[in-house]
Write a protein that holds these residues in place. Structure first.
Motif, short mmCIF file in Angstrom:
data_model
loop_
_atom_site.label_atom_id
_atom_site.label_comp_id
_atom_site.label_asym_id
_atom_site.label_seq_id
_atom_site.Cartn_x
_atom_site.Cartn_y
_atom_site.Cartn_z
N GLY A 244 -14.71 -36.49 -3.41
CA GLY A 244 -15.38 -35.89 -2.33
C GLY A 244 -14.54 -35.53 -1.03
O GLY A 244 -15.09 -34.74 -0.21
N HIS A 245 -13.51 -36.11 -0.99
CA HIS A 245 -12.50 -35.88 0.22
C HIS A 245 -11.13 -35.47 -0.17
O HIS A 245 -10.21 -36.25 -0.20
CB HIS A 245 -12.49 -37.10 1.10
CG HIS A 245 -13.66 -37.44 1.76
ND1 HIS A 245 -13.92 -37.07 3.09
CD2 HIS A 245 -14.96 -38.01 1.54
CE1 HIS A 245 -15.17 -37.37 3.66
NE2 HIS A 245 -15.98 -37.76 2.46
N ILE A 246 -11.17 -34.24 -0.68
CA ILE A 246 -9.88 -33.60 -1.20
C ILE A 246 -8.98 -32.97 -0.28
O ILE A 246 -7.86 -33.13 0.03
CB ILE A 246 -10.11 -32.50 -2.25
CG1 ILE A 246 -10.80 -33.08 -3.50
CG2 ILE A 246 -8.55 -32.08 -2.74
CD1 ILE A 246 -9.84 -34.35 -4.13
N GLU A 247 -9.62 -32.34 0.71
CA GLU A 247 -9.24 -31.32 1.90
C GLU A 247 -8.65 -32.31 2.87
O GLU A 247 -7.70 -31.92 3.70
CB GLU A 247 -10.19 -30.36 2.28
CG GLU A 247 -9.59 -29.42 3.10
CD GLU A 247 -10.34 -28.02 3.69
OE1 GLU A 247 -10.13 -27.47 4.36
OE2 GLU A 247 -11.54 -28.00 2.68
N ASP A 248 -9.57 -33.33 3.20
CA ASP A 248 -9.28 -34.38 4.34
C ASP A 248 -9.19 -35.78 3.65
O ASP A 248 -10.12 -36.43 3.79
CB ASP A 248 -10.27 -34.28 5.14
CG ASP A 248 -11.62 -34.35 4.57
OD1 ASP A 248 -11.83 -34.18 3.56
OD2 ASP A 248 -12.71 -34.89 5.55
N PRO A 249 -8.03 -36.12 2.93
CA PRO A 249 -7.87 -37.40 2.49
C PRO A 249 -8.12 -38.54 3.15
O PRO A 249 -7.89 -38.51 4.52
CB PRO A 249 -6.50 -37.28 1.91
CG PRO A 249 -5.96 -36.13 1.91
CD PRO A 249 -6.90 -35.37 2.96
N ILE A 250 -8.76 -39.70 2.55
CA ILE A 250 -9.06 -41.03 3.49
C ILE A 250 -7.82 -42.00 2.95
O ILE A 250 -7.49 -41.99 1.73
CB ILE A 250 -10.48 -41.49 2.93
CG1 ILE A 250 -11.40 -40.38 3.03
CG2 ILE A 250 -10.66 -42.52 3.82
CD1 ILE A 250 -12.75 -40.77 2.55
N SER A 251 -7.51 -42.74 4.04
CA SER A 251 -6.36 -43.54 3.62
C SER A 251 -6.79 -44.75 2.83
O SER A 251 -8.04 -45.09 2.83
CB SER A 251 -5.65 -44.24 4.94
OG SER A 251 -6.77 -44.92 5.46
N PRO A 252 -6.11 -45.12 2.18
CA PRO A 252 -6.33 -46.42 1.46
C PRO A 252 -7.09 -47.52 2.01
O PRO A 252 -7.85 -48.32 1.54
CB PRO A 252 -4.82 -46.90 0.44
CG PRO A 252 -4.05 -45.59 0.37
CD PRO A 252 -4.41 -44.99 1.51
N ALA A 253 -6.53 -47.80 3.28
CA ALA A 253 -6.84 -48.97 4.05
C ALA A 253 -8.46 -48.72 4.44
O ALA A 253 -9.16 -49.59 4.40
CB ALA A 253 -6.20 -49.08 5.38
N LYS A 254 -8.72 -47.39 4.73
CA LYS A 254 -10.12 -47.06 5.04
C LYS A 254 -11.07 -47.08 3.84
O LYS A 254 -12.17 -47.53 3.85
CB LYS A 254 -10.11 -45.60 5.48
CG LYS A 254 -11.60 -45.09 6.18
CD LYS A 254 -12.16 -45.93 7.11
CE LYS A 254 -13.49 -45.37 7.50
NZ LYS A 254 -14.18 -46.30 8.48
N LEU A 255 -10.44 -46.78 2.47
CA LEU A 255 -11.34 -46.78 1.39
C LEU A 255 -11.53 -48.33 1.18
O LEU A 255 -12.88 -48.45 0.66
CB LEU A 255 -10.48 -46.12 0.30
CG LEU A 255 -10.51 -44.59 0.43
CD1 LEU A 255 -9.34 -44.13 -0.86
CD2 LEU A 255 -11.67 -44.02 -0.07
N ALA A 256 -10.55 -49.09 1.15
CA ALA A 256 -10.88 -50.53 1.01
C ALA A 256 -11.57 -51.15 2.06
O ALA A 256 -12.68 -51.94 1.51
CB ALA A 256 -9.46 -51.16 1.25
N GLU A 257 -11.75 -50.76 3.15
CA GLU A 257 -12.69 -51.10 4.14
C GLU A 257 -13.94 -50.81 3.91
O GLU A 257 -15.25 -51.55 3.80
CB GLU A 257 -12.17 -50.42 5.66
CG GLU A 257 -13.28 -51.32 6.77
CD GLU A 257 -13.04 -50.47 8.01
OE1 GLU A 257 -13.76 -50.62 8.89
OE2 GLU A 257 -11.86 -49.89 8.18
N GLU A 258 -14.35 -49.62 3.44
CA GLU A 258 -15.66 -48.95 2.78
C GLU A 258 -16.30 -49.89 1.74
O GLU A 258 -17.50 -49.93 2.00
CB GLU A 258 -15.40 -47.76 2.57
CG GLU A 258 -15.17 -46.88 3.84
CD GLU A 258 -15.29 -45.25 3.53
OE1 GLU A 258 -15.56 -45.09 2.24
OE2 GLU A 258 -15.20 -44.46 4.09
#
Length: 365
Positions: A244-258
């Motif tokens: 869902g976030h191709i144009e504005d990638p999310i960092s692995p750290a943020k993904l892990a936190e979520e």
């Protein structure tokens, strides 16, 4: 029984009008060049069976095409046509059958014909990539629609006024669309049920040995756990966020936190189940979208790069070459003119792996 699900607010899940009285409802199948046989057969066979089960002609159909003689589908089979781009009846329903290279197959005469028949009141649908042609004619503006998942990225870029969904099929007023493949069967069963009752539709489904009838609320793609072959809720959640976030990638750290874990735990999770790092997996998703846009749209390489979350064309070209073994320009079959000299720096990348570029992407995630 075919489930009747409520339509989203502002739209209609009811099939377009049936023919008045006992008159057979007529479908015009507009066969574009290189149309998909599966989608076409999945639409026309339920109509044939409905006539057989009903014991009378409740549906009839004609095959149309630009040259009025024959149309070739993507498997090479040629279909004899009944008519060209002639004027049709106001009560007719047009089904545009698309396939590969739909932009090339959607010629100006085709677009003019669709617009004319729409003005005269015909219900119009797009099967598989046929929805692209209907949208190109401006007939889906402000409407809900669907198209095969492989074409969704390019469709979104091309037709901003269309409310694209991931449904198997969509009916919005007198406009219809399907995702392709067997989705045509689901749409036609819905139409048959609306025209002549669920009993007839269910009997047709039984004749087709089609025992899992989908509605317009069903999604066309397999669930993430099924696609990746792993049932891990947090892994599926992270992948869903990535997609869902191709144009504005999310960092692995943020993904892990979520999902409530550390970056190291997320790394181990991806290594264990997918044998790659989160960054690499994310990069592969973005590059797949980039390839779809390159092959299916006229977007410049720079705009494709930006749409897929790359800050610079040179970084995009390096990653693309490392993954696909060719540059974006060569993939499209064009020269590298205007590409900032990317081609000159590609020769030393043949032996590199996509992981070599993971760290380069930190600033973009």
């Amino acid at each position: 029984m075919i489930a009747r699900t409520p339509a989203p607010s502002g739209t209609s899940a009811t099939a377009p009008r049936r023919a008045p009285g006992d008159k057979a409802r007529r479908f015009i199948f507009l066969l574009l060049d290189k149309f998909t046989m599966m989608s076409f057969a999945g639409a026309i066979e339920p109509l044939r069976l409905a006539n057989r089960v009903a014991g009378r002609k409740v549906y009839e159909w004609k095959l149309a095409g630009e040259n009025g003689r024959e149309a070739a589908c993507s498997n090479g089979t040629a279909m004899r046509l009944d008519l060209g781009l002639d004027e049709i009846g106001r009560d007719d329903t047009v089904m545009v059958c698309g396939g590969i290279d739909v932009a090339e197959a959607t010629t100006k005469p085709i677009l003019n014909w669709l617009r004319r028949e729409a003005r005269r009141g015909a219900a119009i649908g797009g099967l598989c990539t046929g929805a692209w042609a209907v949208a190109k004619a401006g007939l889906l503006d402000g409407k809900r629609a669907t198209i095969h998942w492989e074409n969704q990225d390019s469709f979104l870029e091309e037709f901003e006024e269309v409310l694209l969904t991931k449904s198997v099929f969509v009916i919005d007023g007198n406009r219809m669309s399907t995702a392709g493949g067997t989705a045509s069967i689901d749409l036609m069963l819905k139409i048959i049920a609306a025209d002549h009752g669920e009993e007839l539709a269910n009997t047709v489904a039984d004749q087709l040995i089609y025992n899992s009838i989908r509605t317009d609320q069903d999604s066309q793609r397999l669930s993430i756990p099924t696609r990746i072959g792993v049932r891990h809720p947090k892994l599926a959640q992270v992948i869903q966020r990535m997609e869902g976030h191709i144009e504005d990638p999310i960092s692995p750290a943020k993904l892990a936190e979520e999902v409530g874990m550390s970056t190291r735990q997320l790394e181990r999770l991806f290594r264990r189940y997918l044998n790659r790092s989160p960054k690499r997996y994310y990069m592969e998703i973005r590059l797949q979208k980039a390839r779809n846009l390159l092959m299916q749209t006229e977007m410049s390489v720079i705009n494709v790069a930006l749409a897929c979350g790359f800050a610079s064309p040179s970084h995009f070209s390096k990653c693309y070459r490392a993954h696909y073994g060719t540059t974006p320009y060569r993939e499209r079959g064009t020269s590298g003119a205007g590409g900032g000299g990317d081609e000159e720096h590609m020769g030393d990348l043949d032996s590199l792996d996509l992981d070599d570029f993971e760290e380069d992407d930190d600033g973009e995630a």
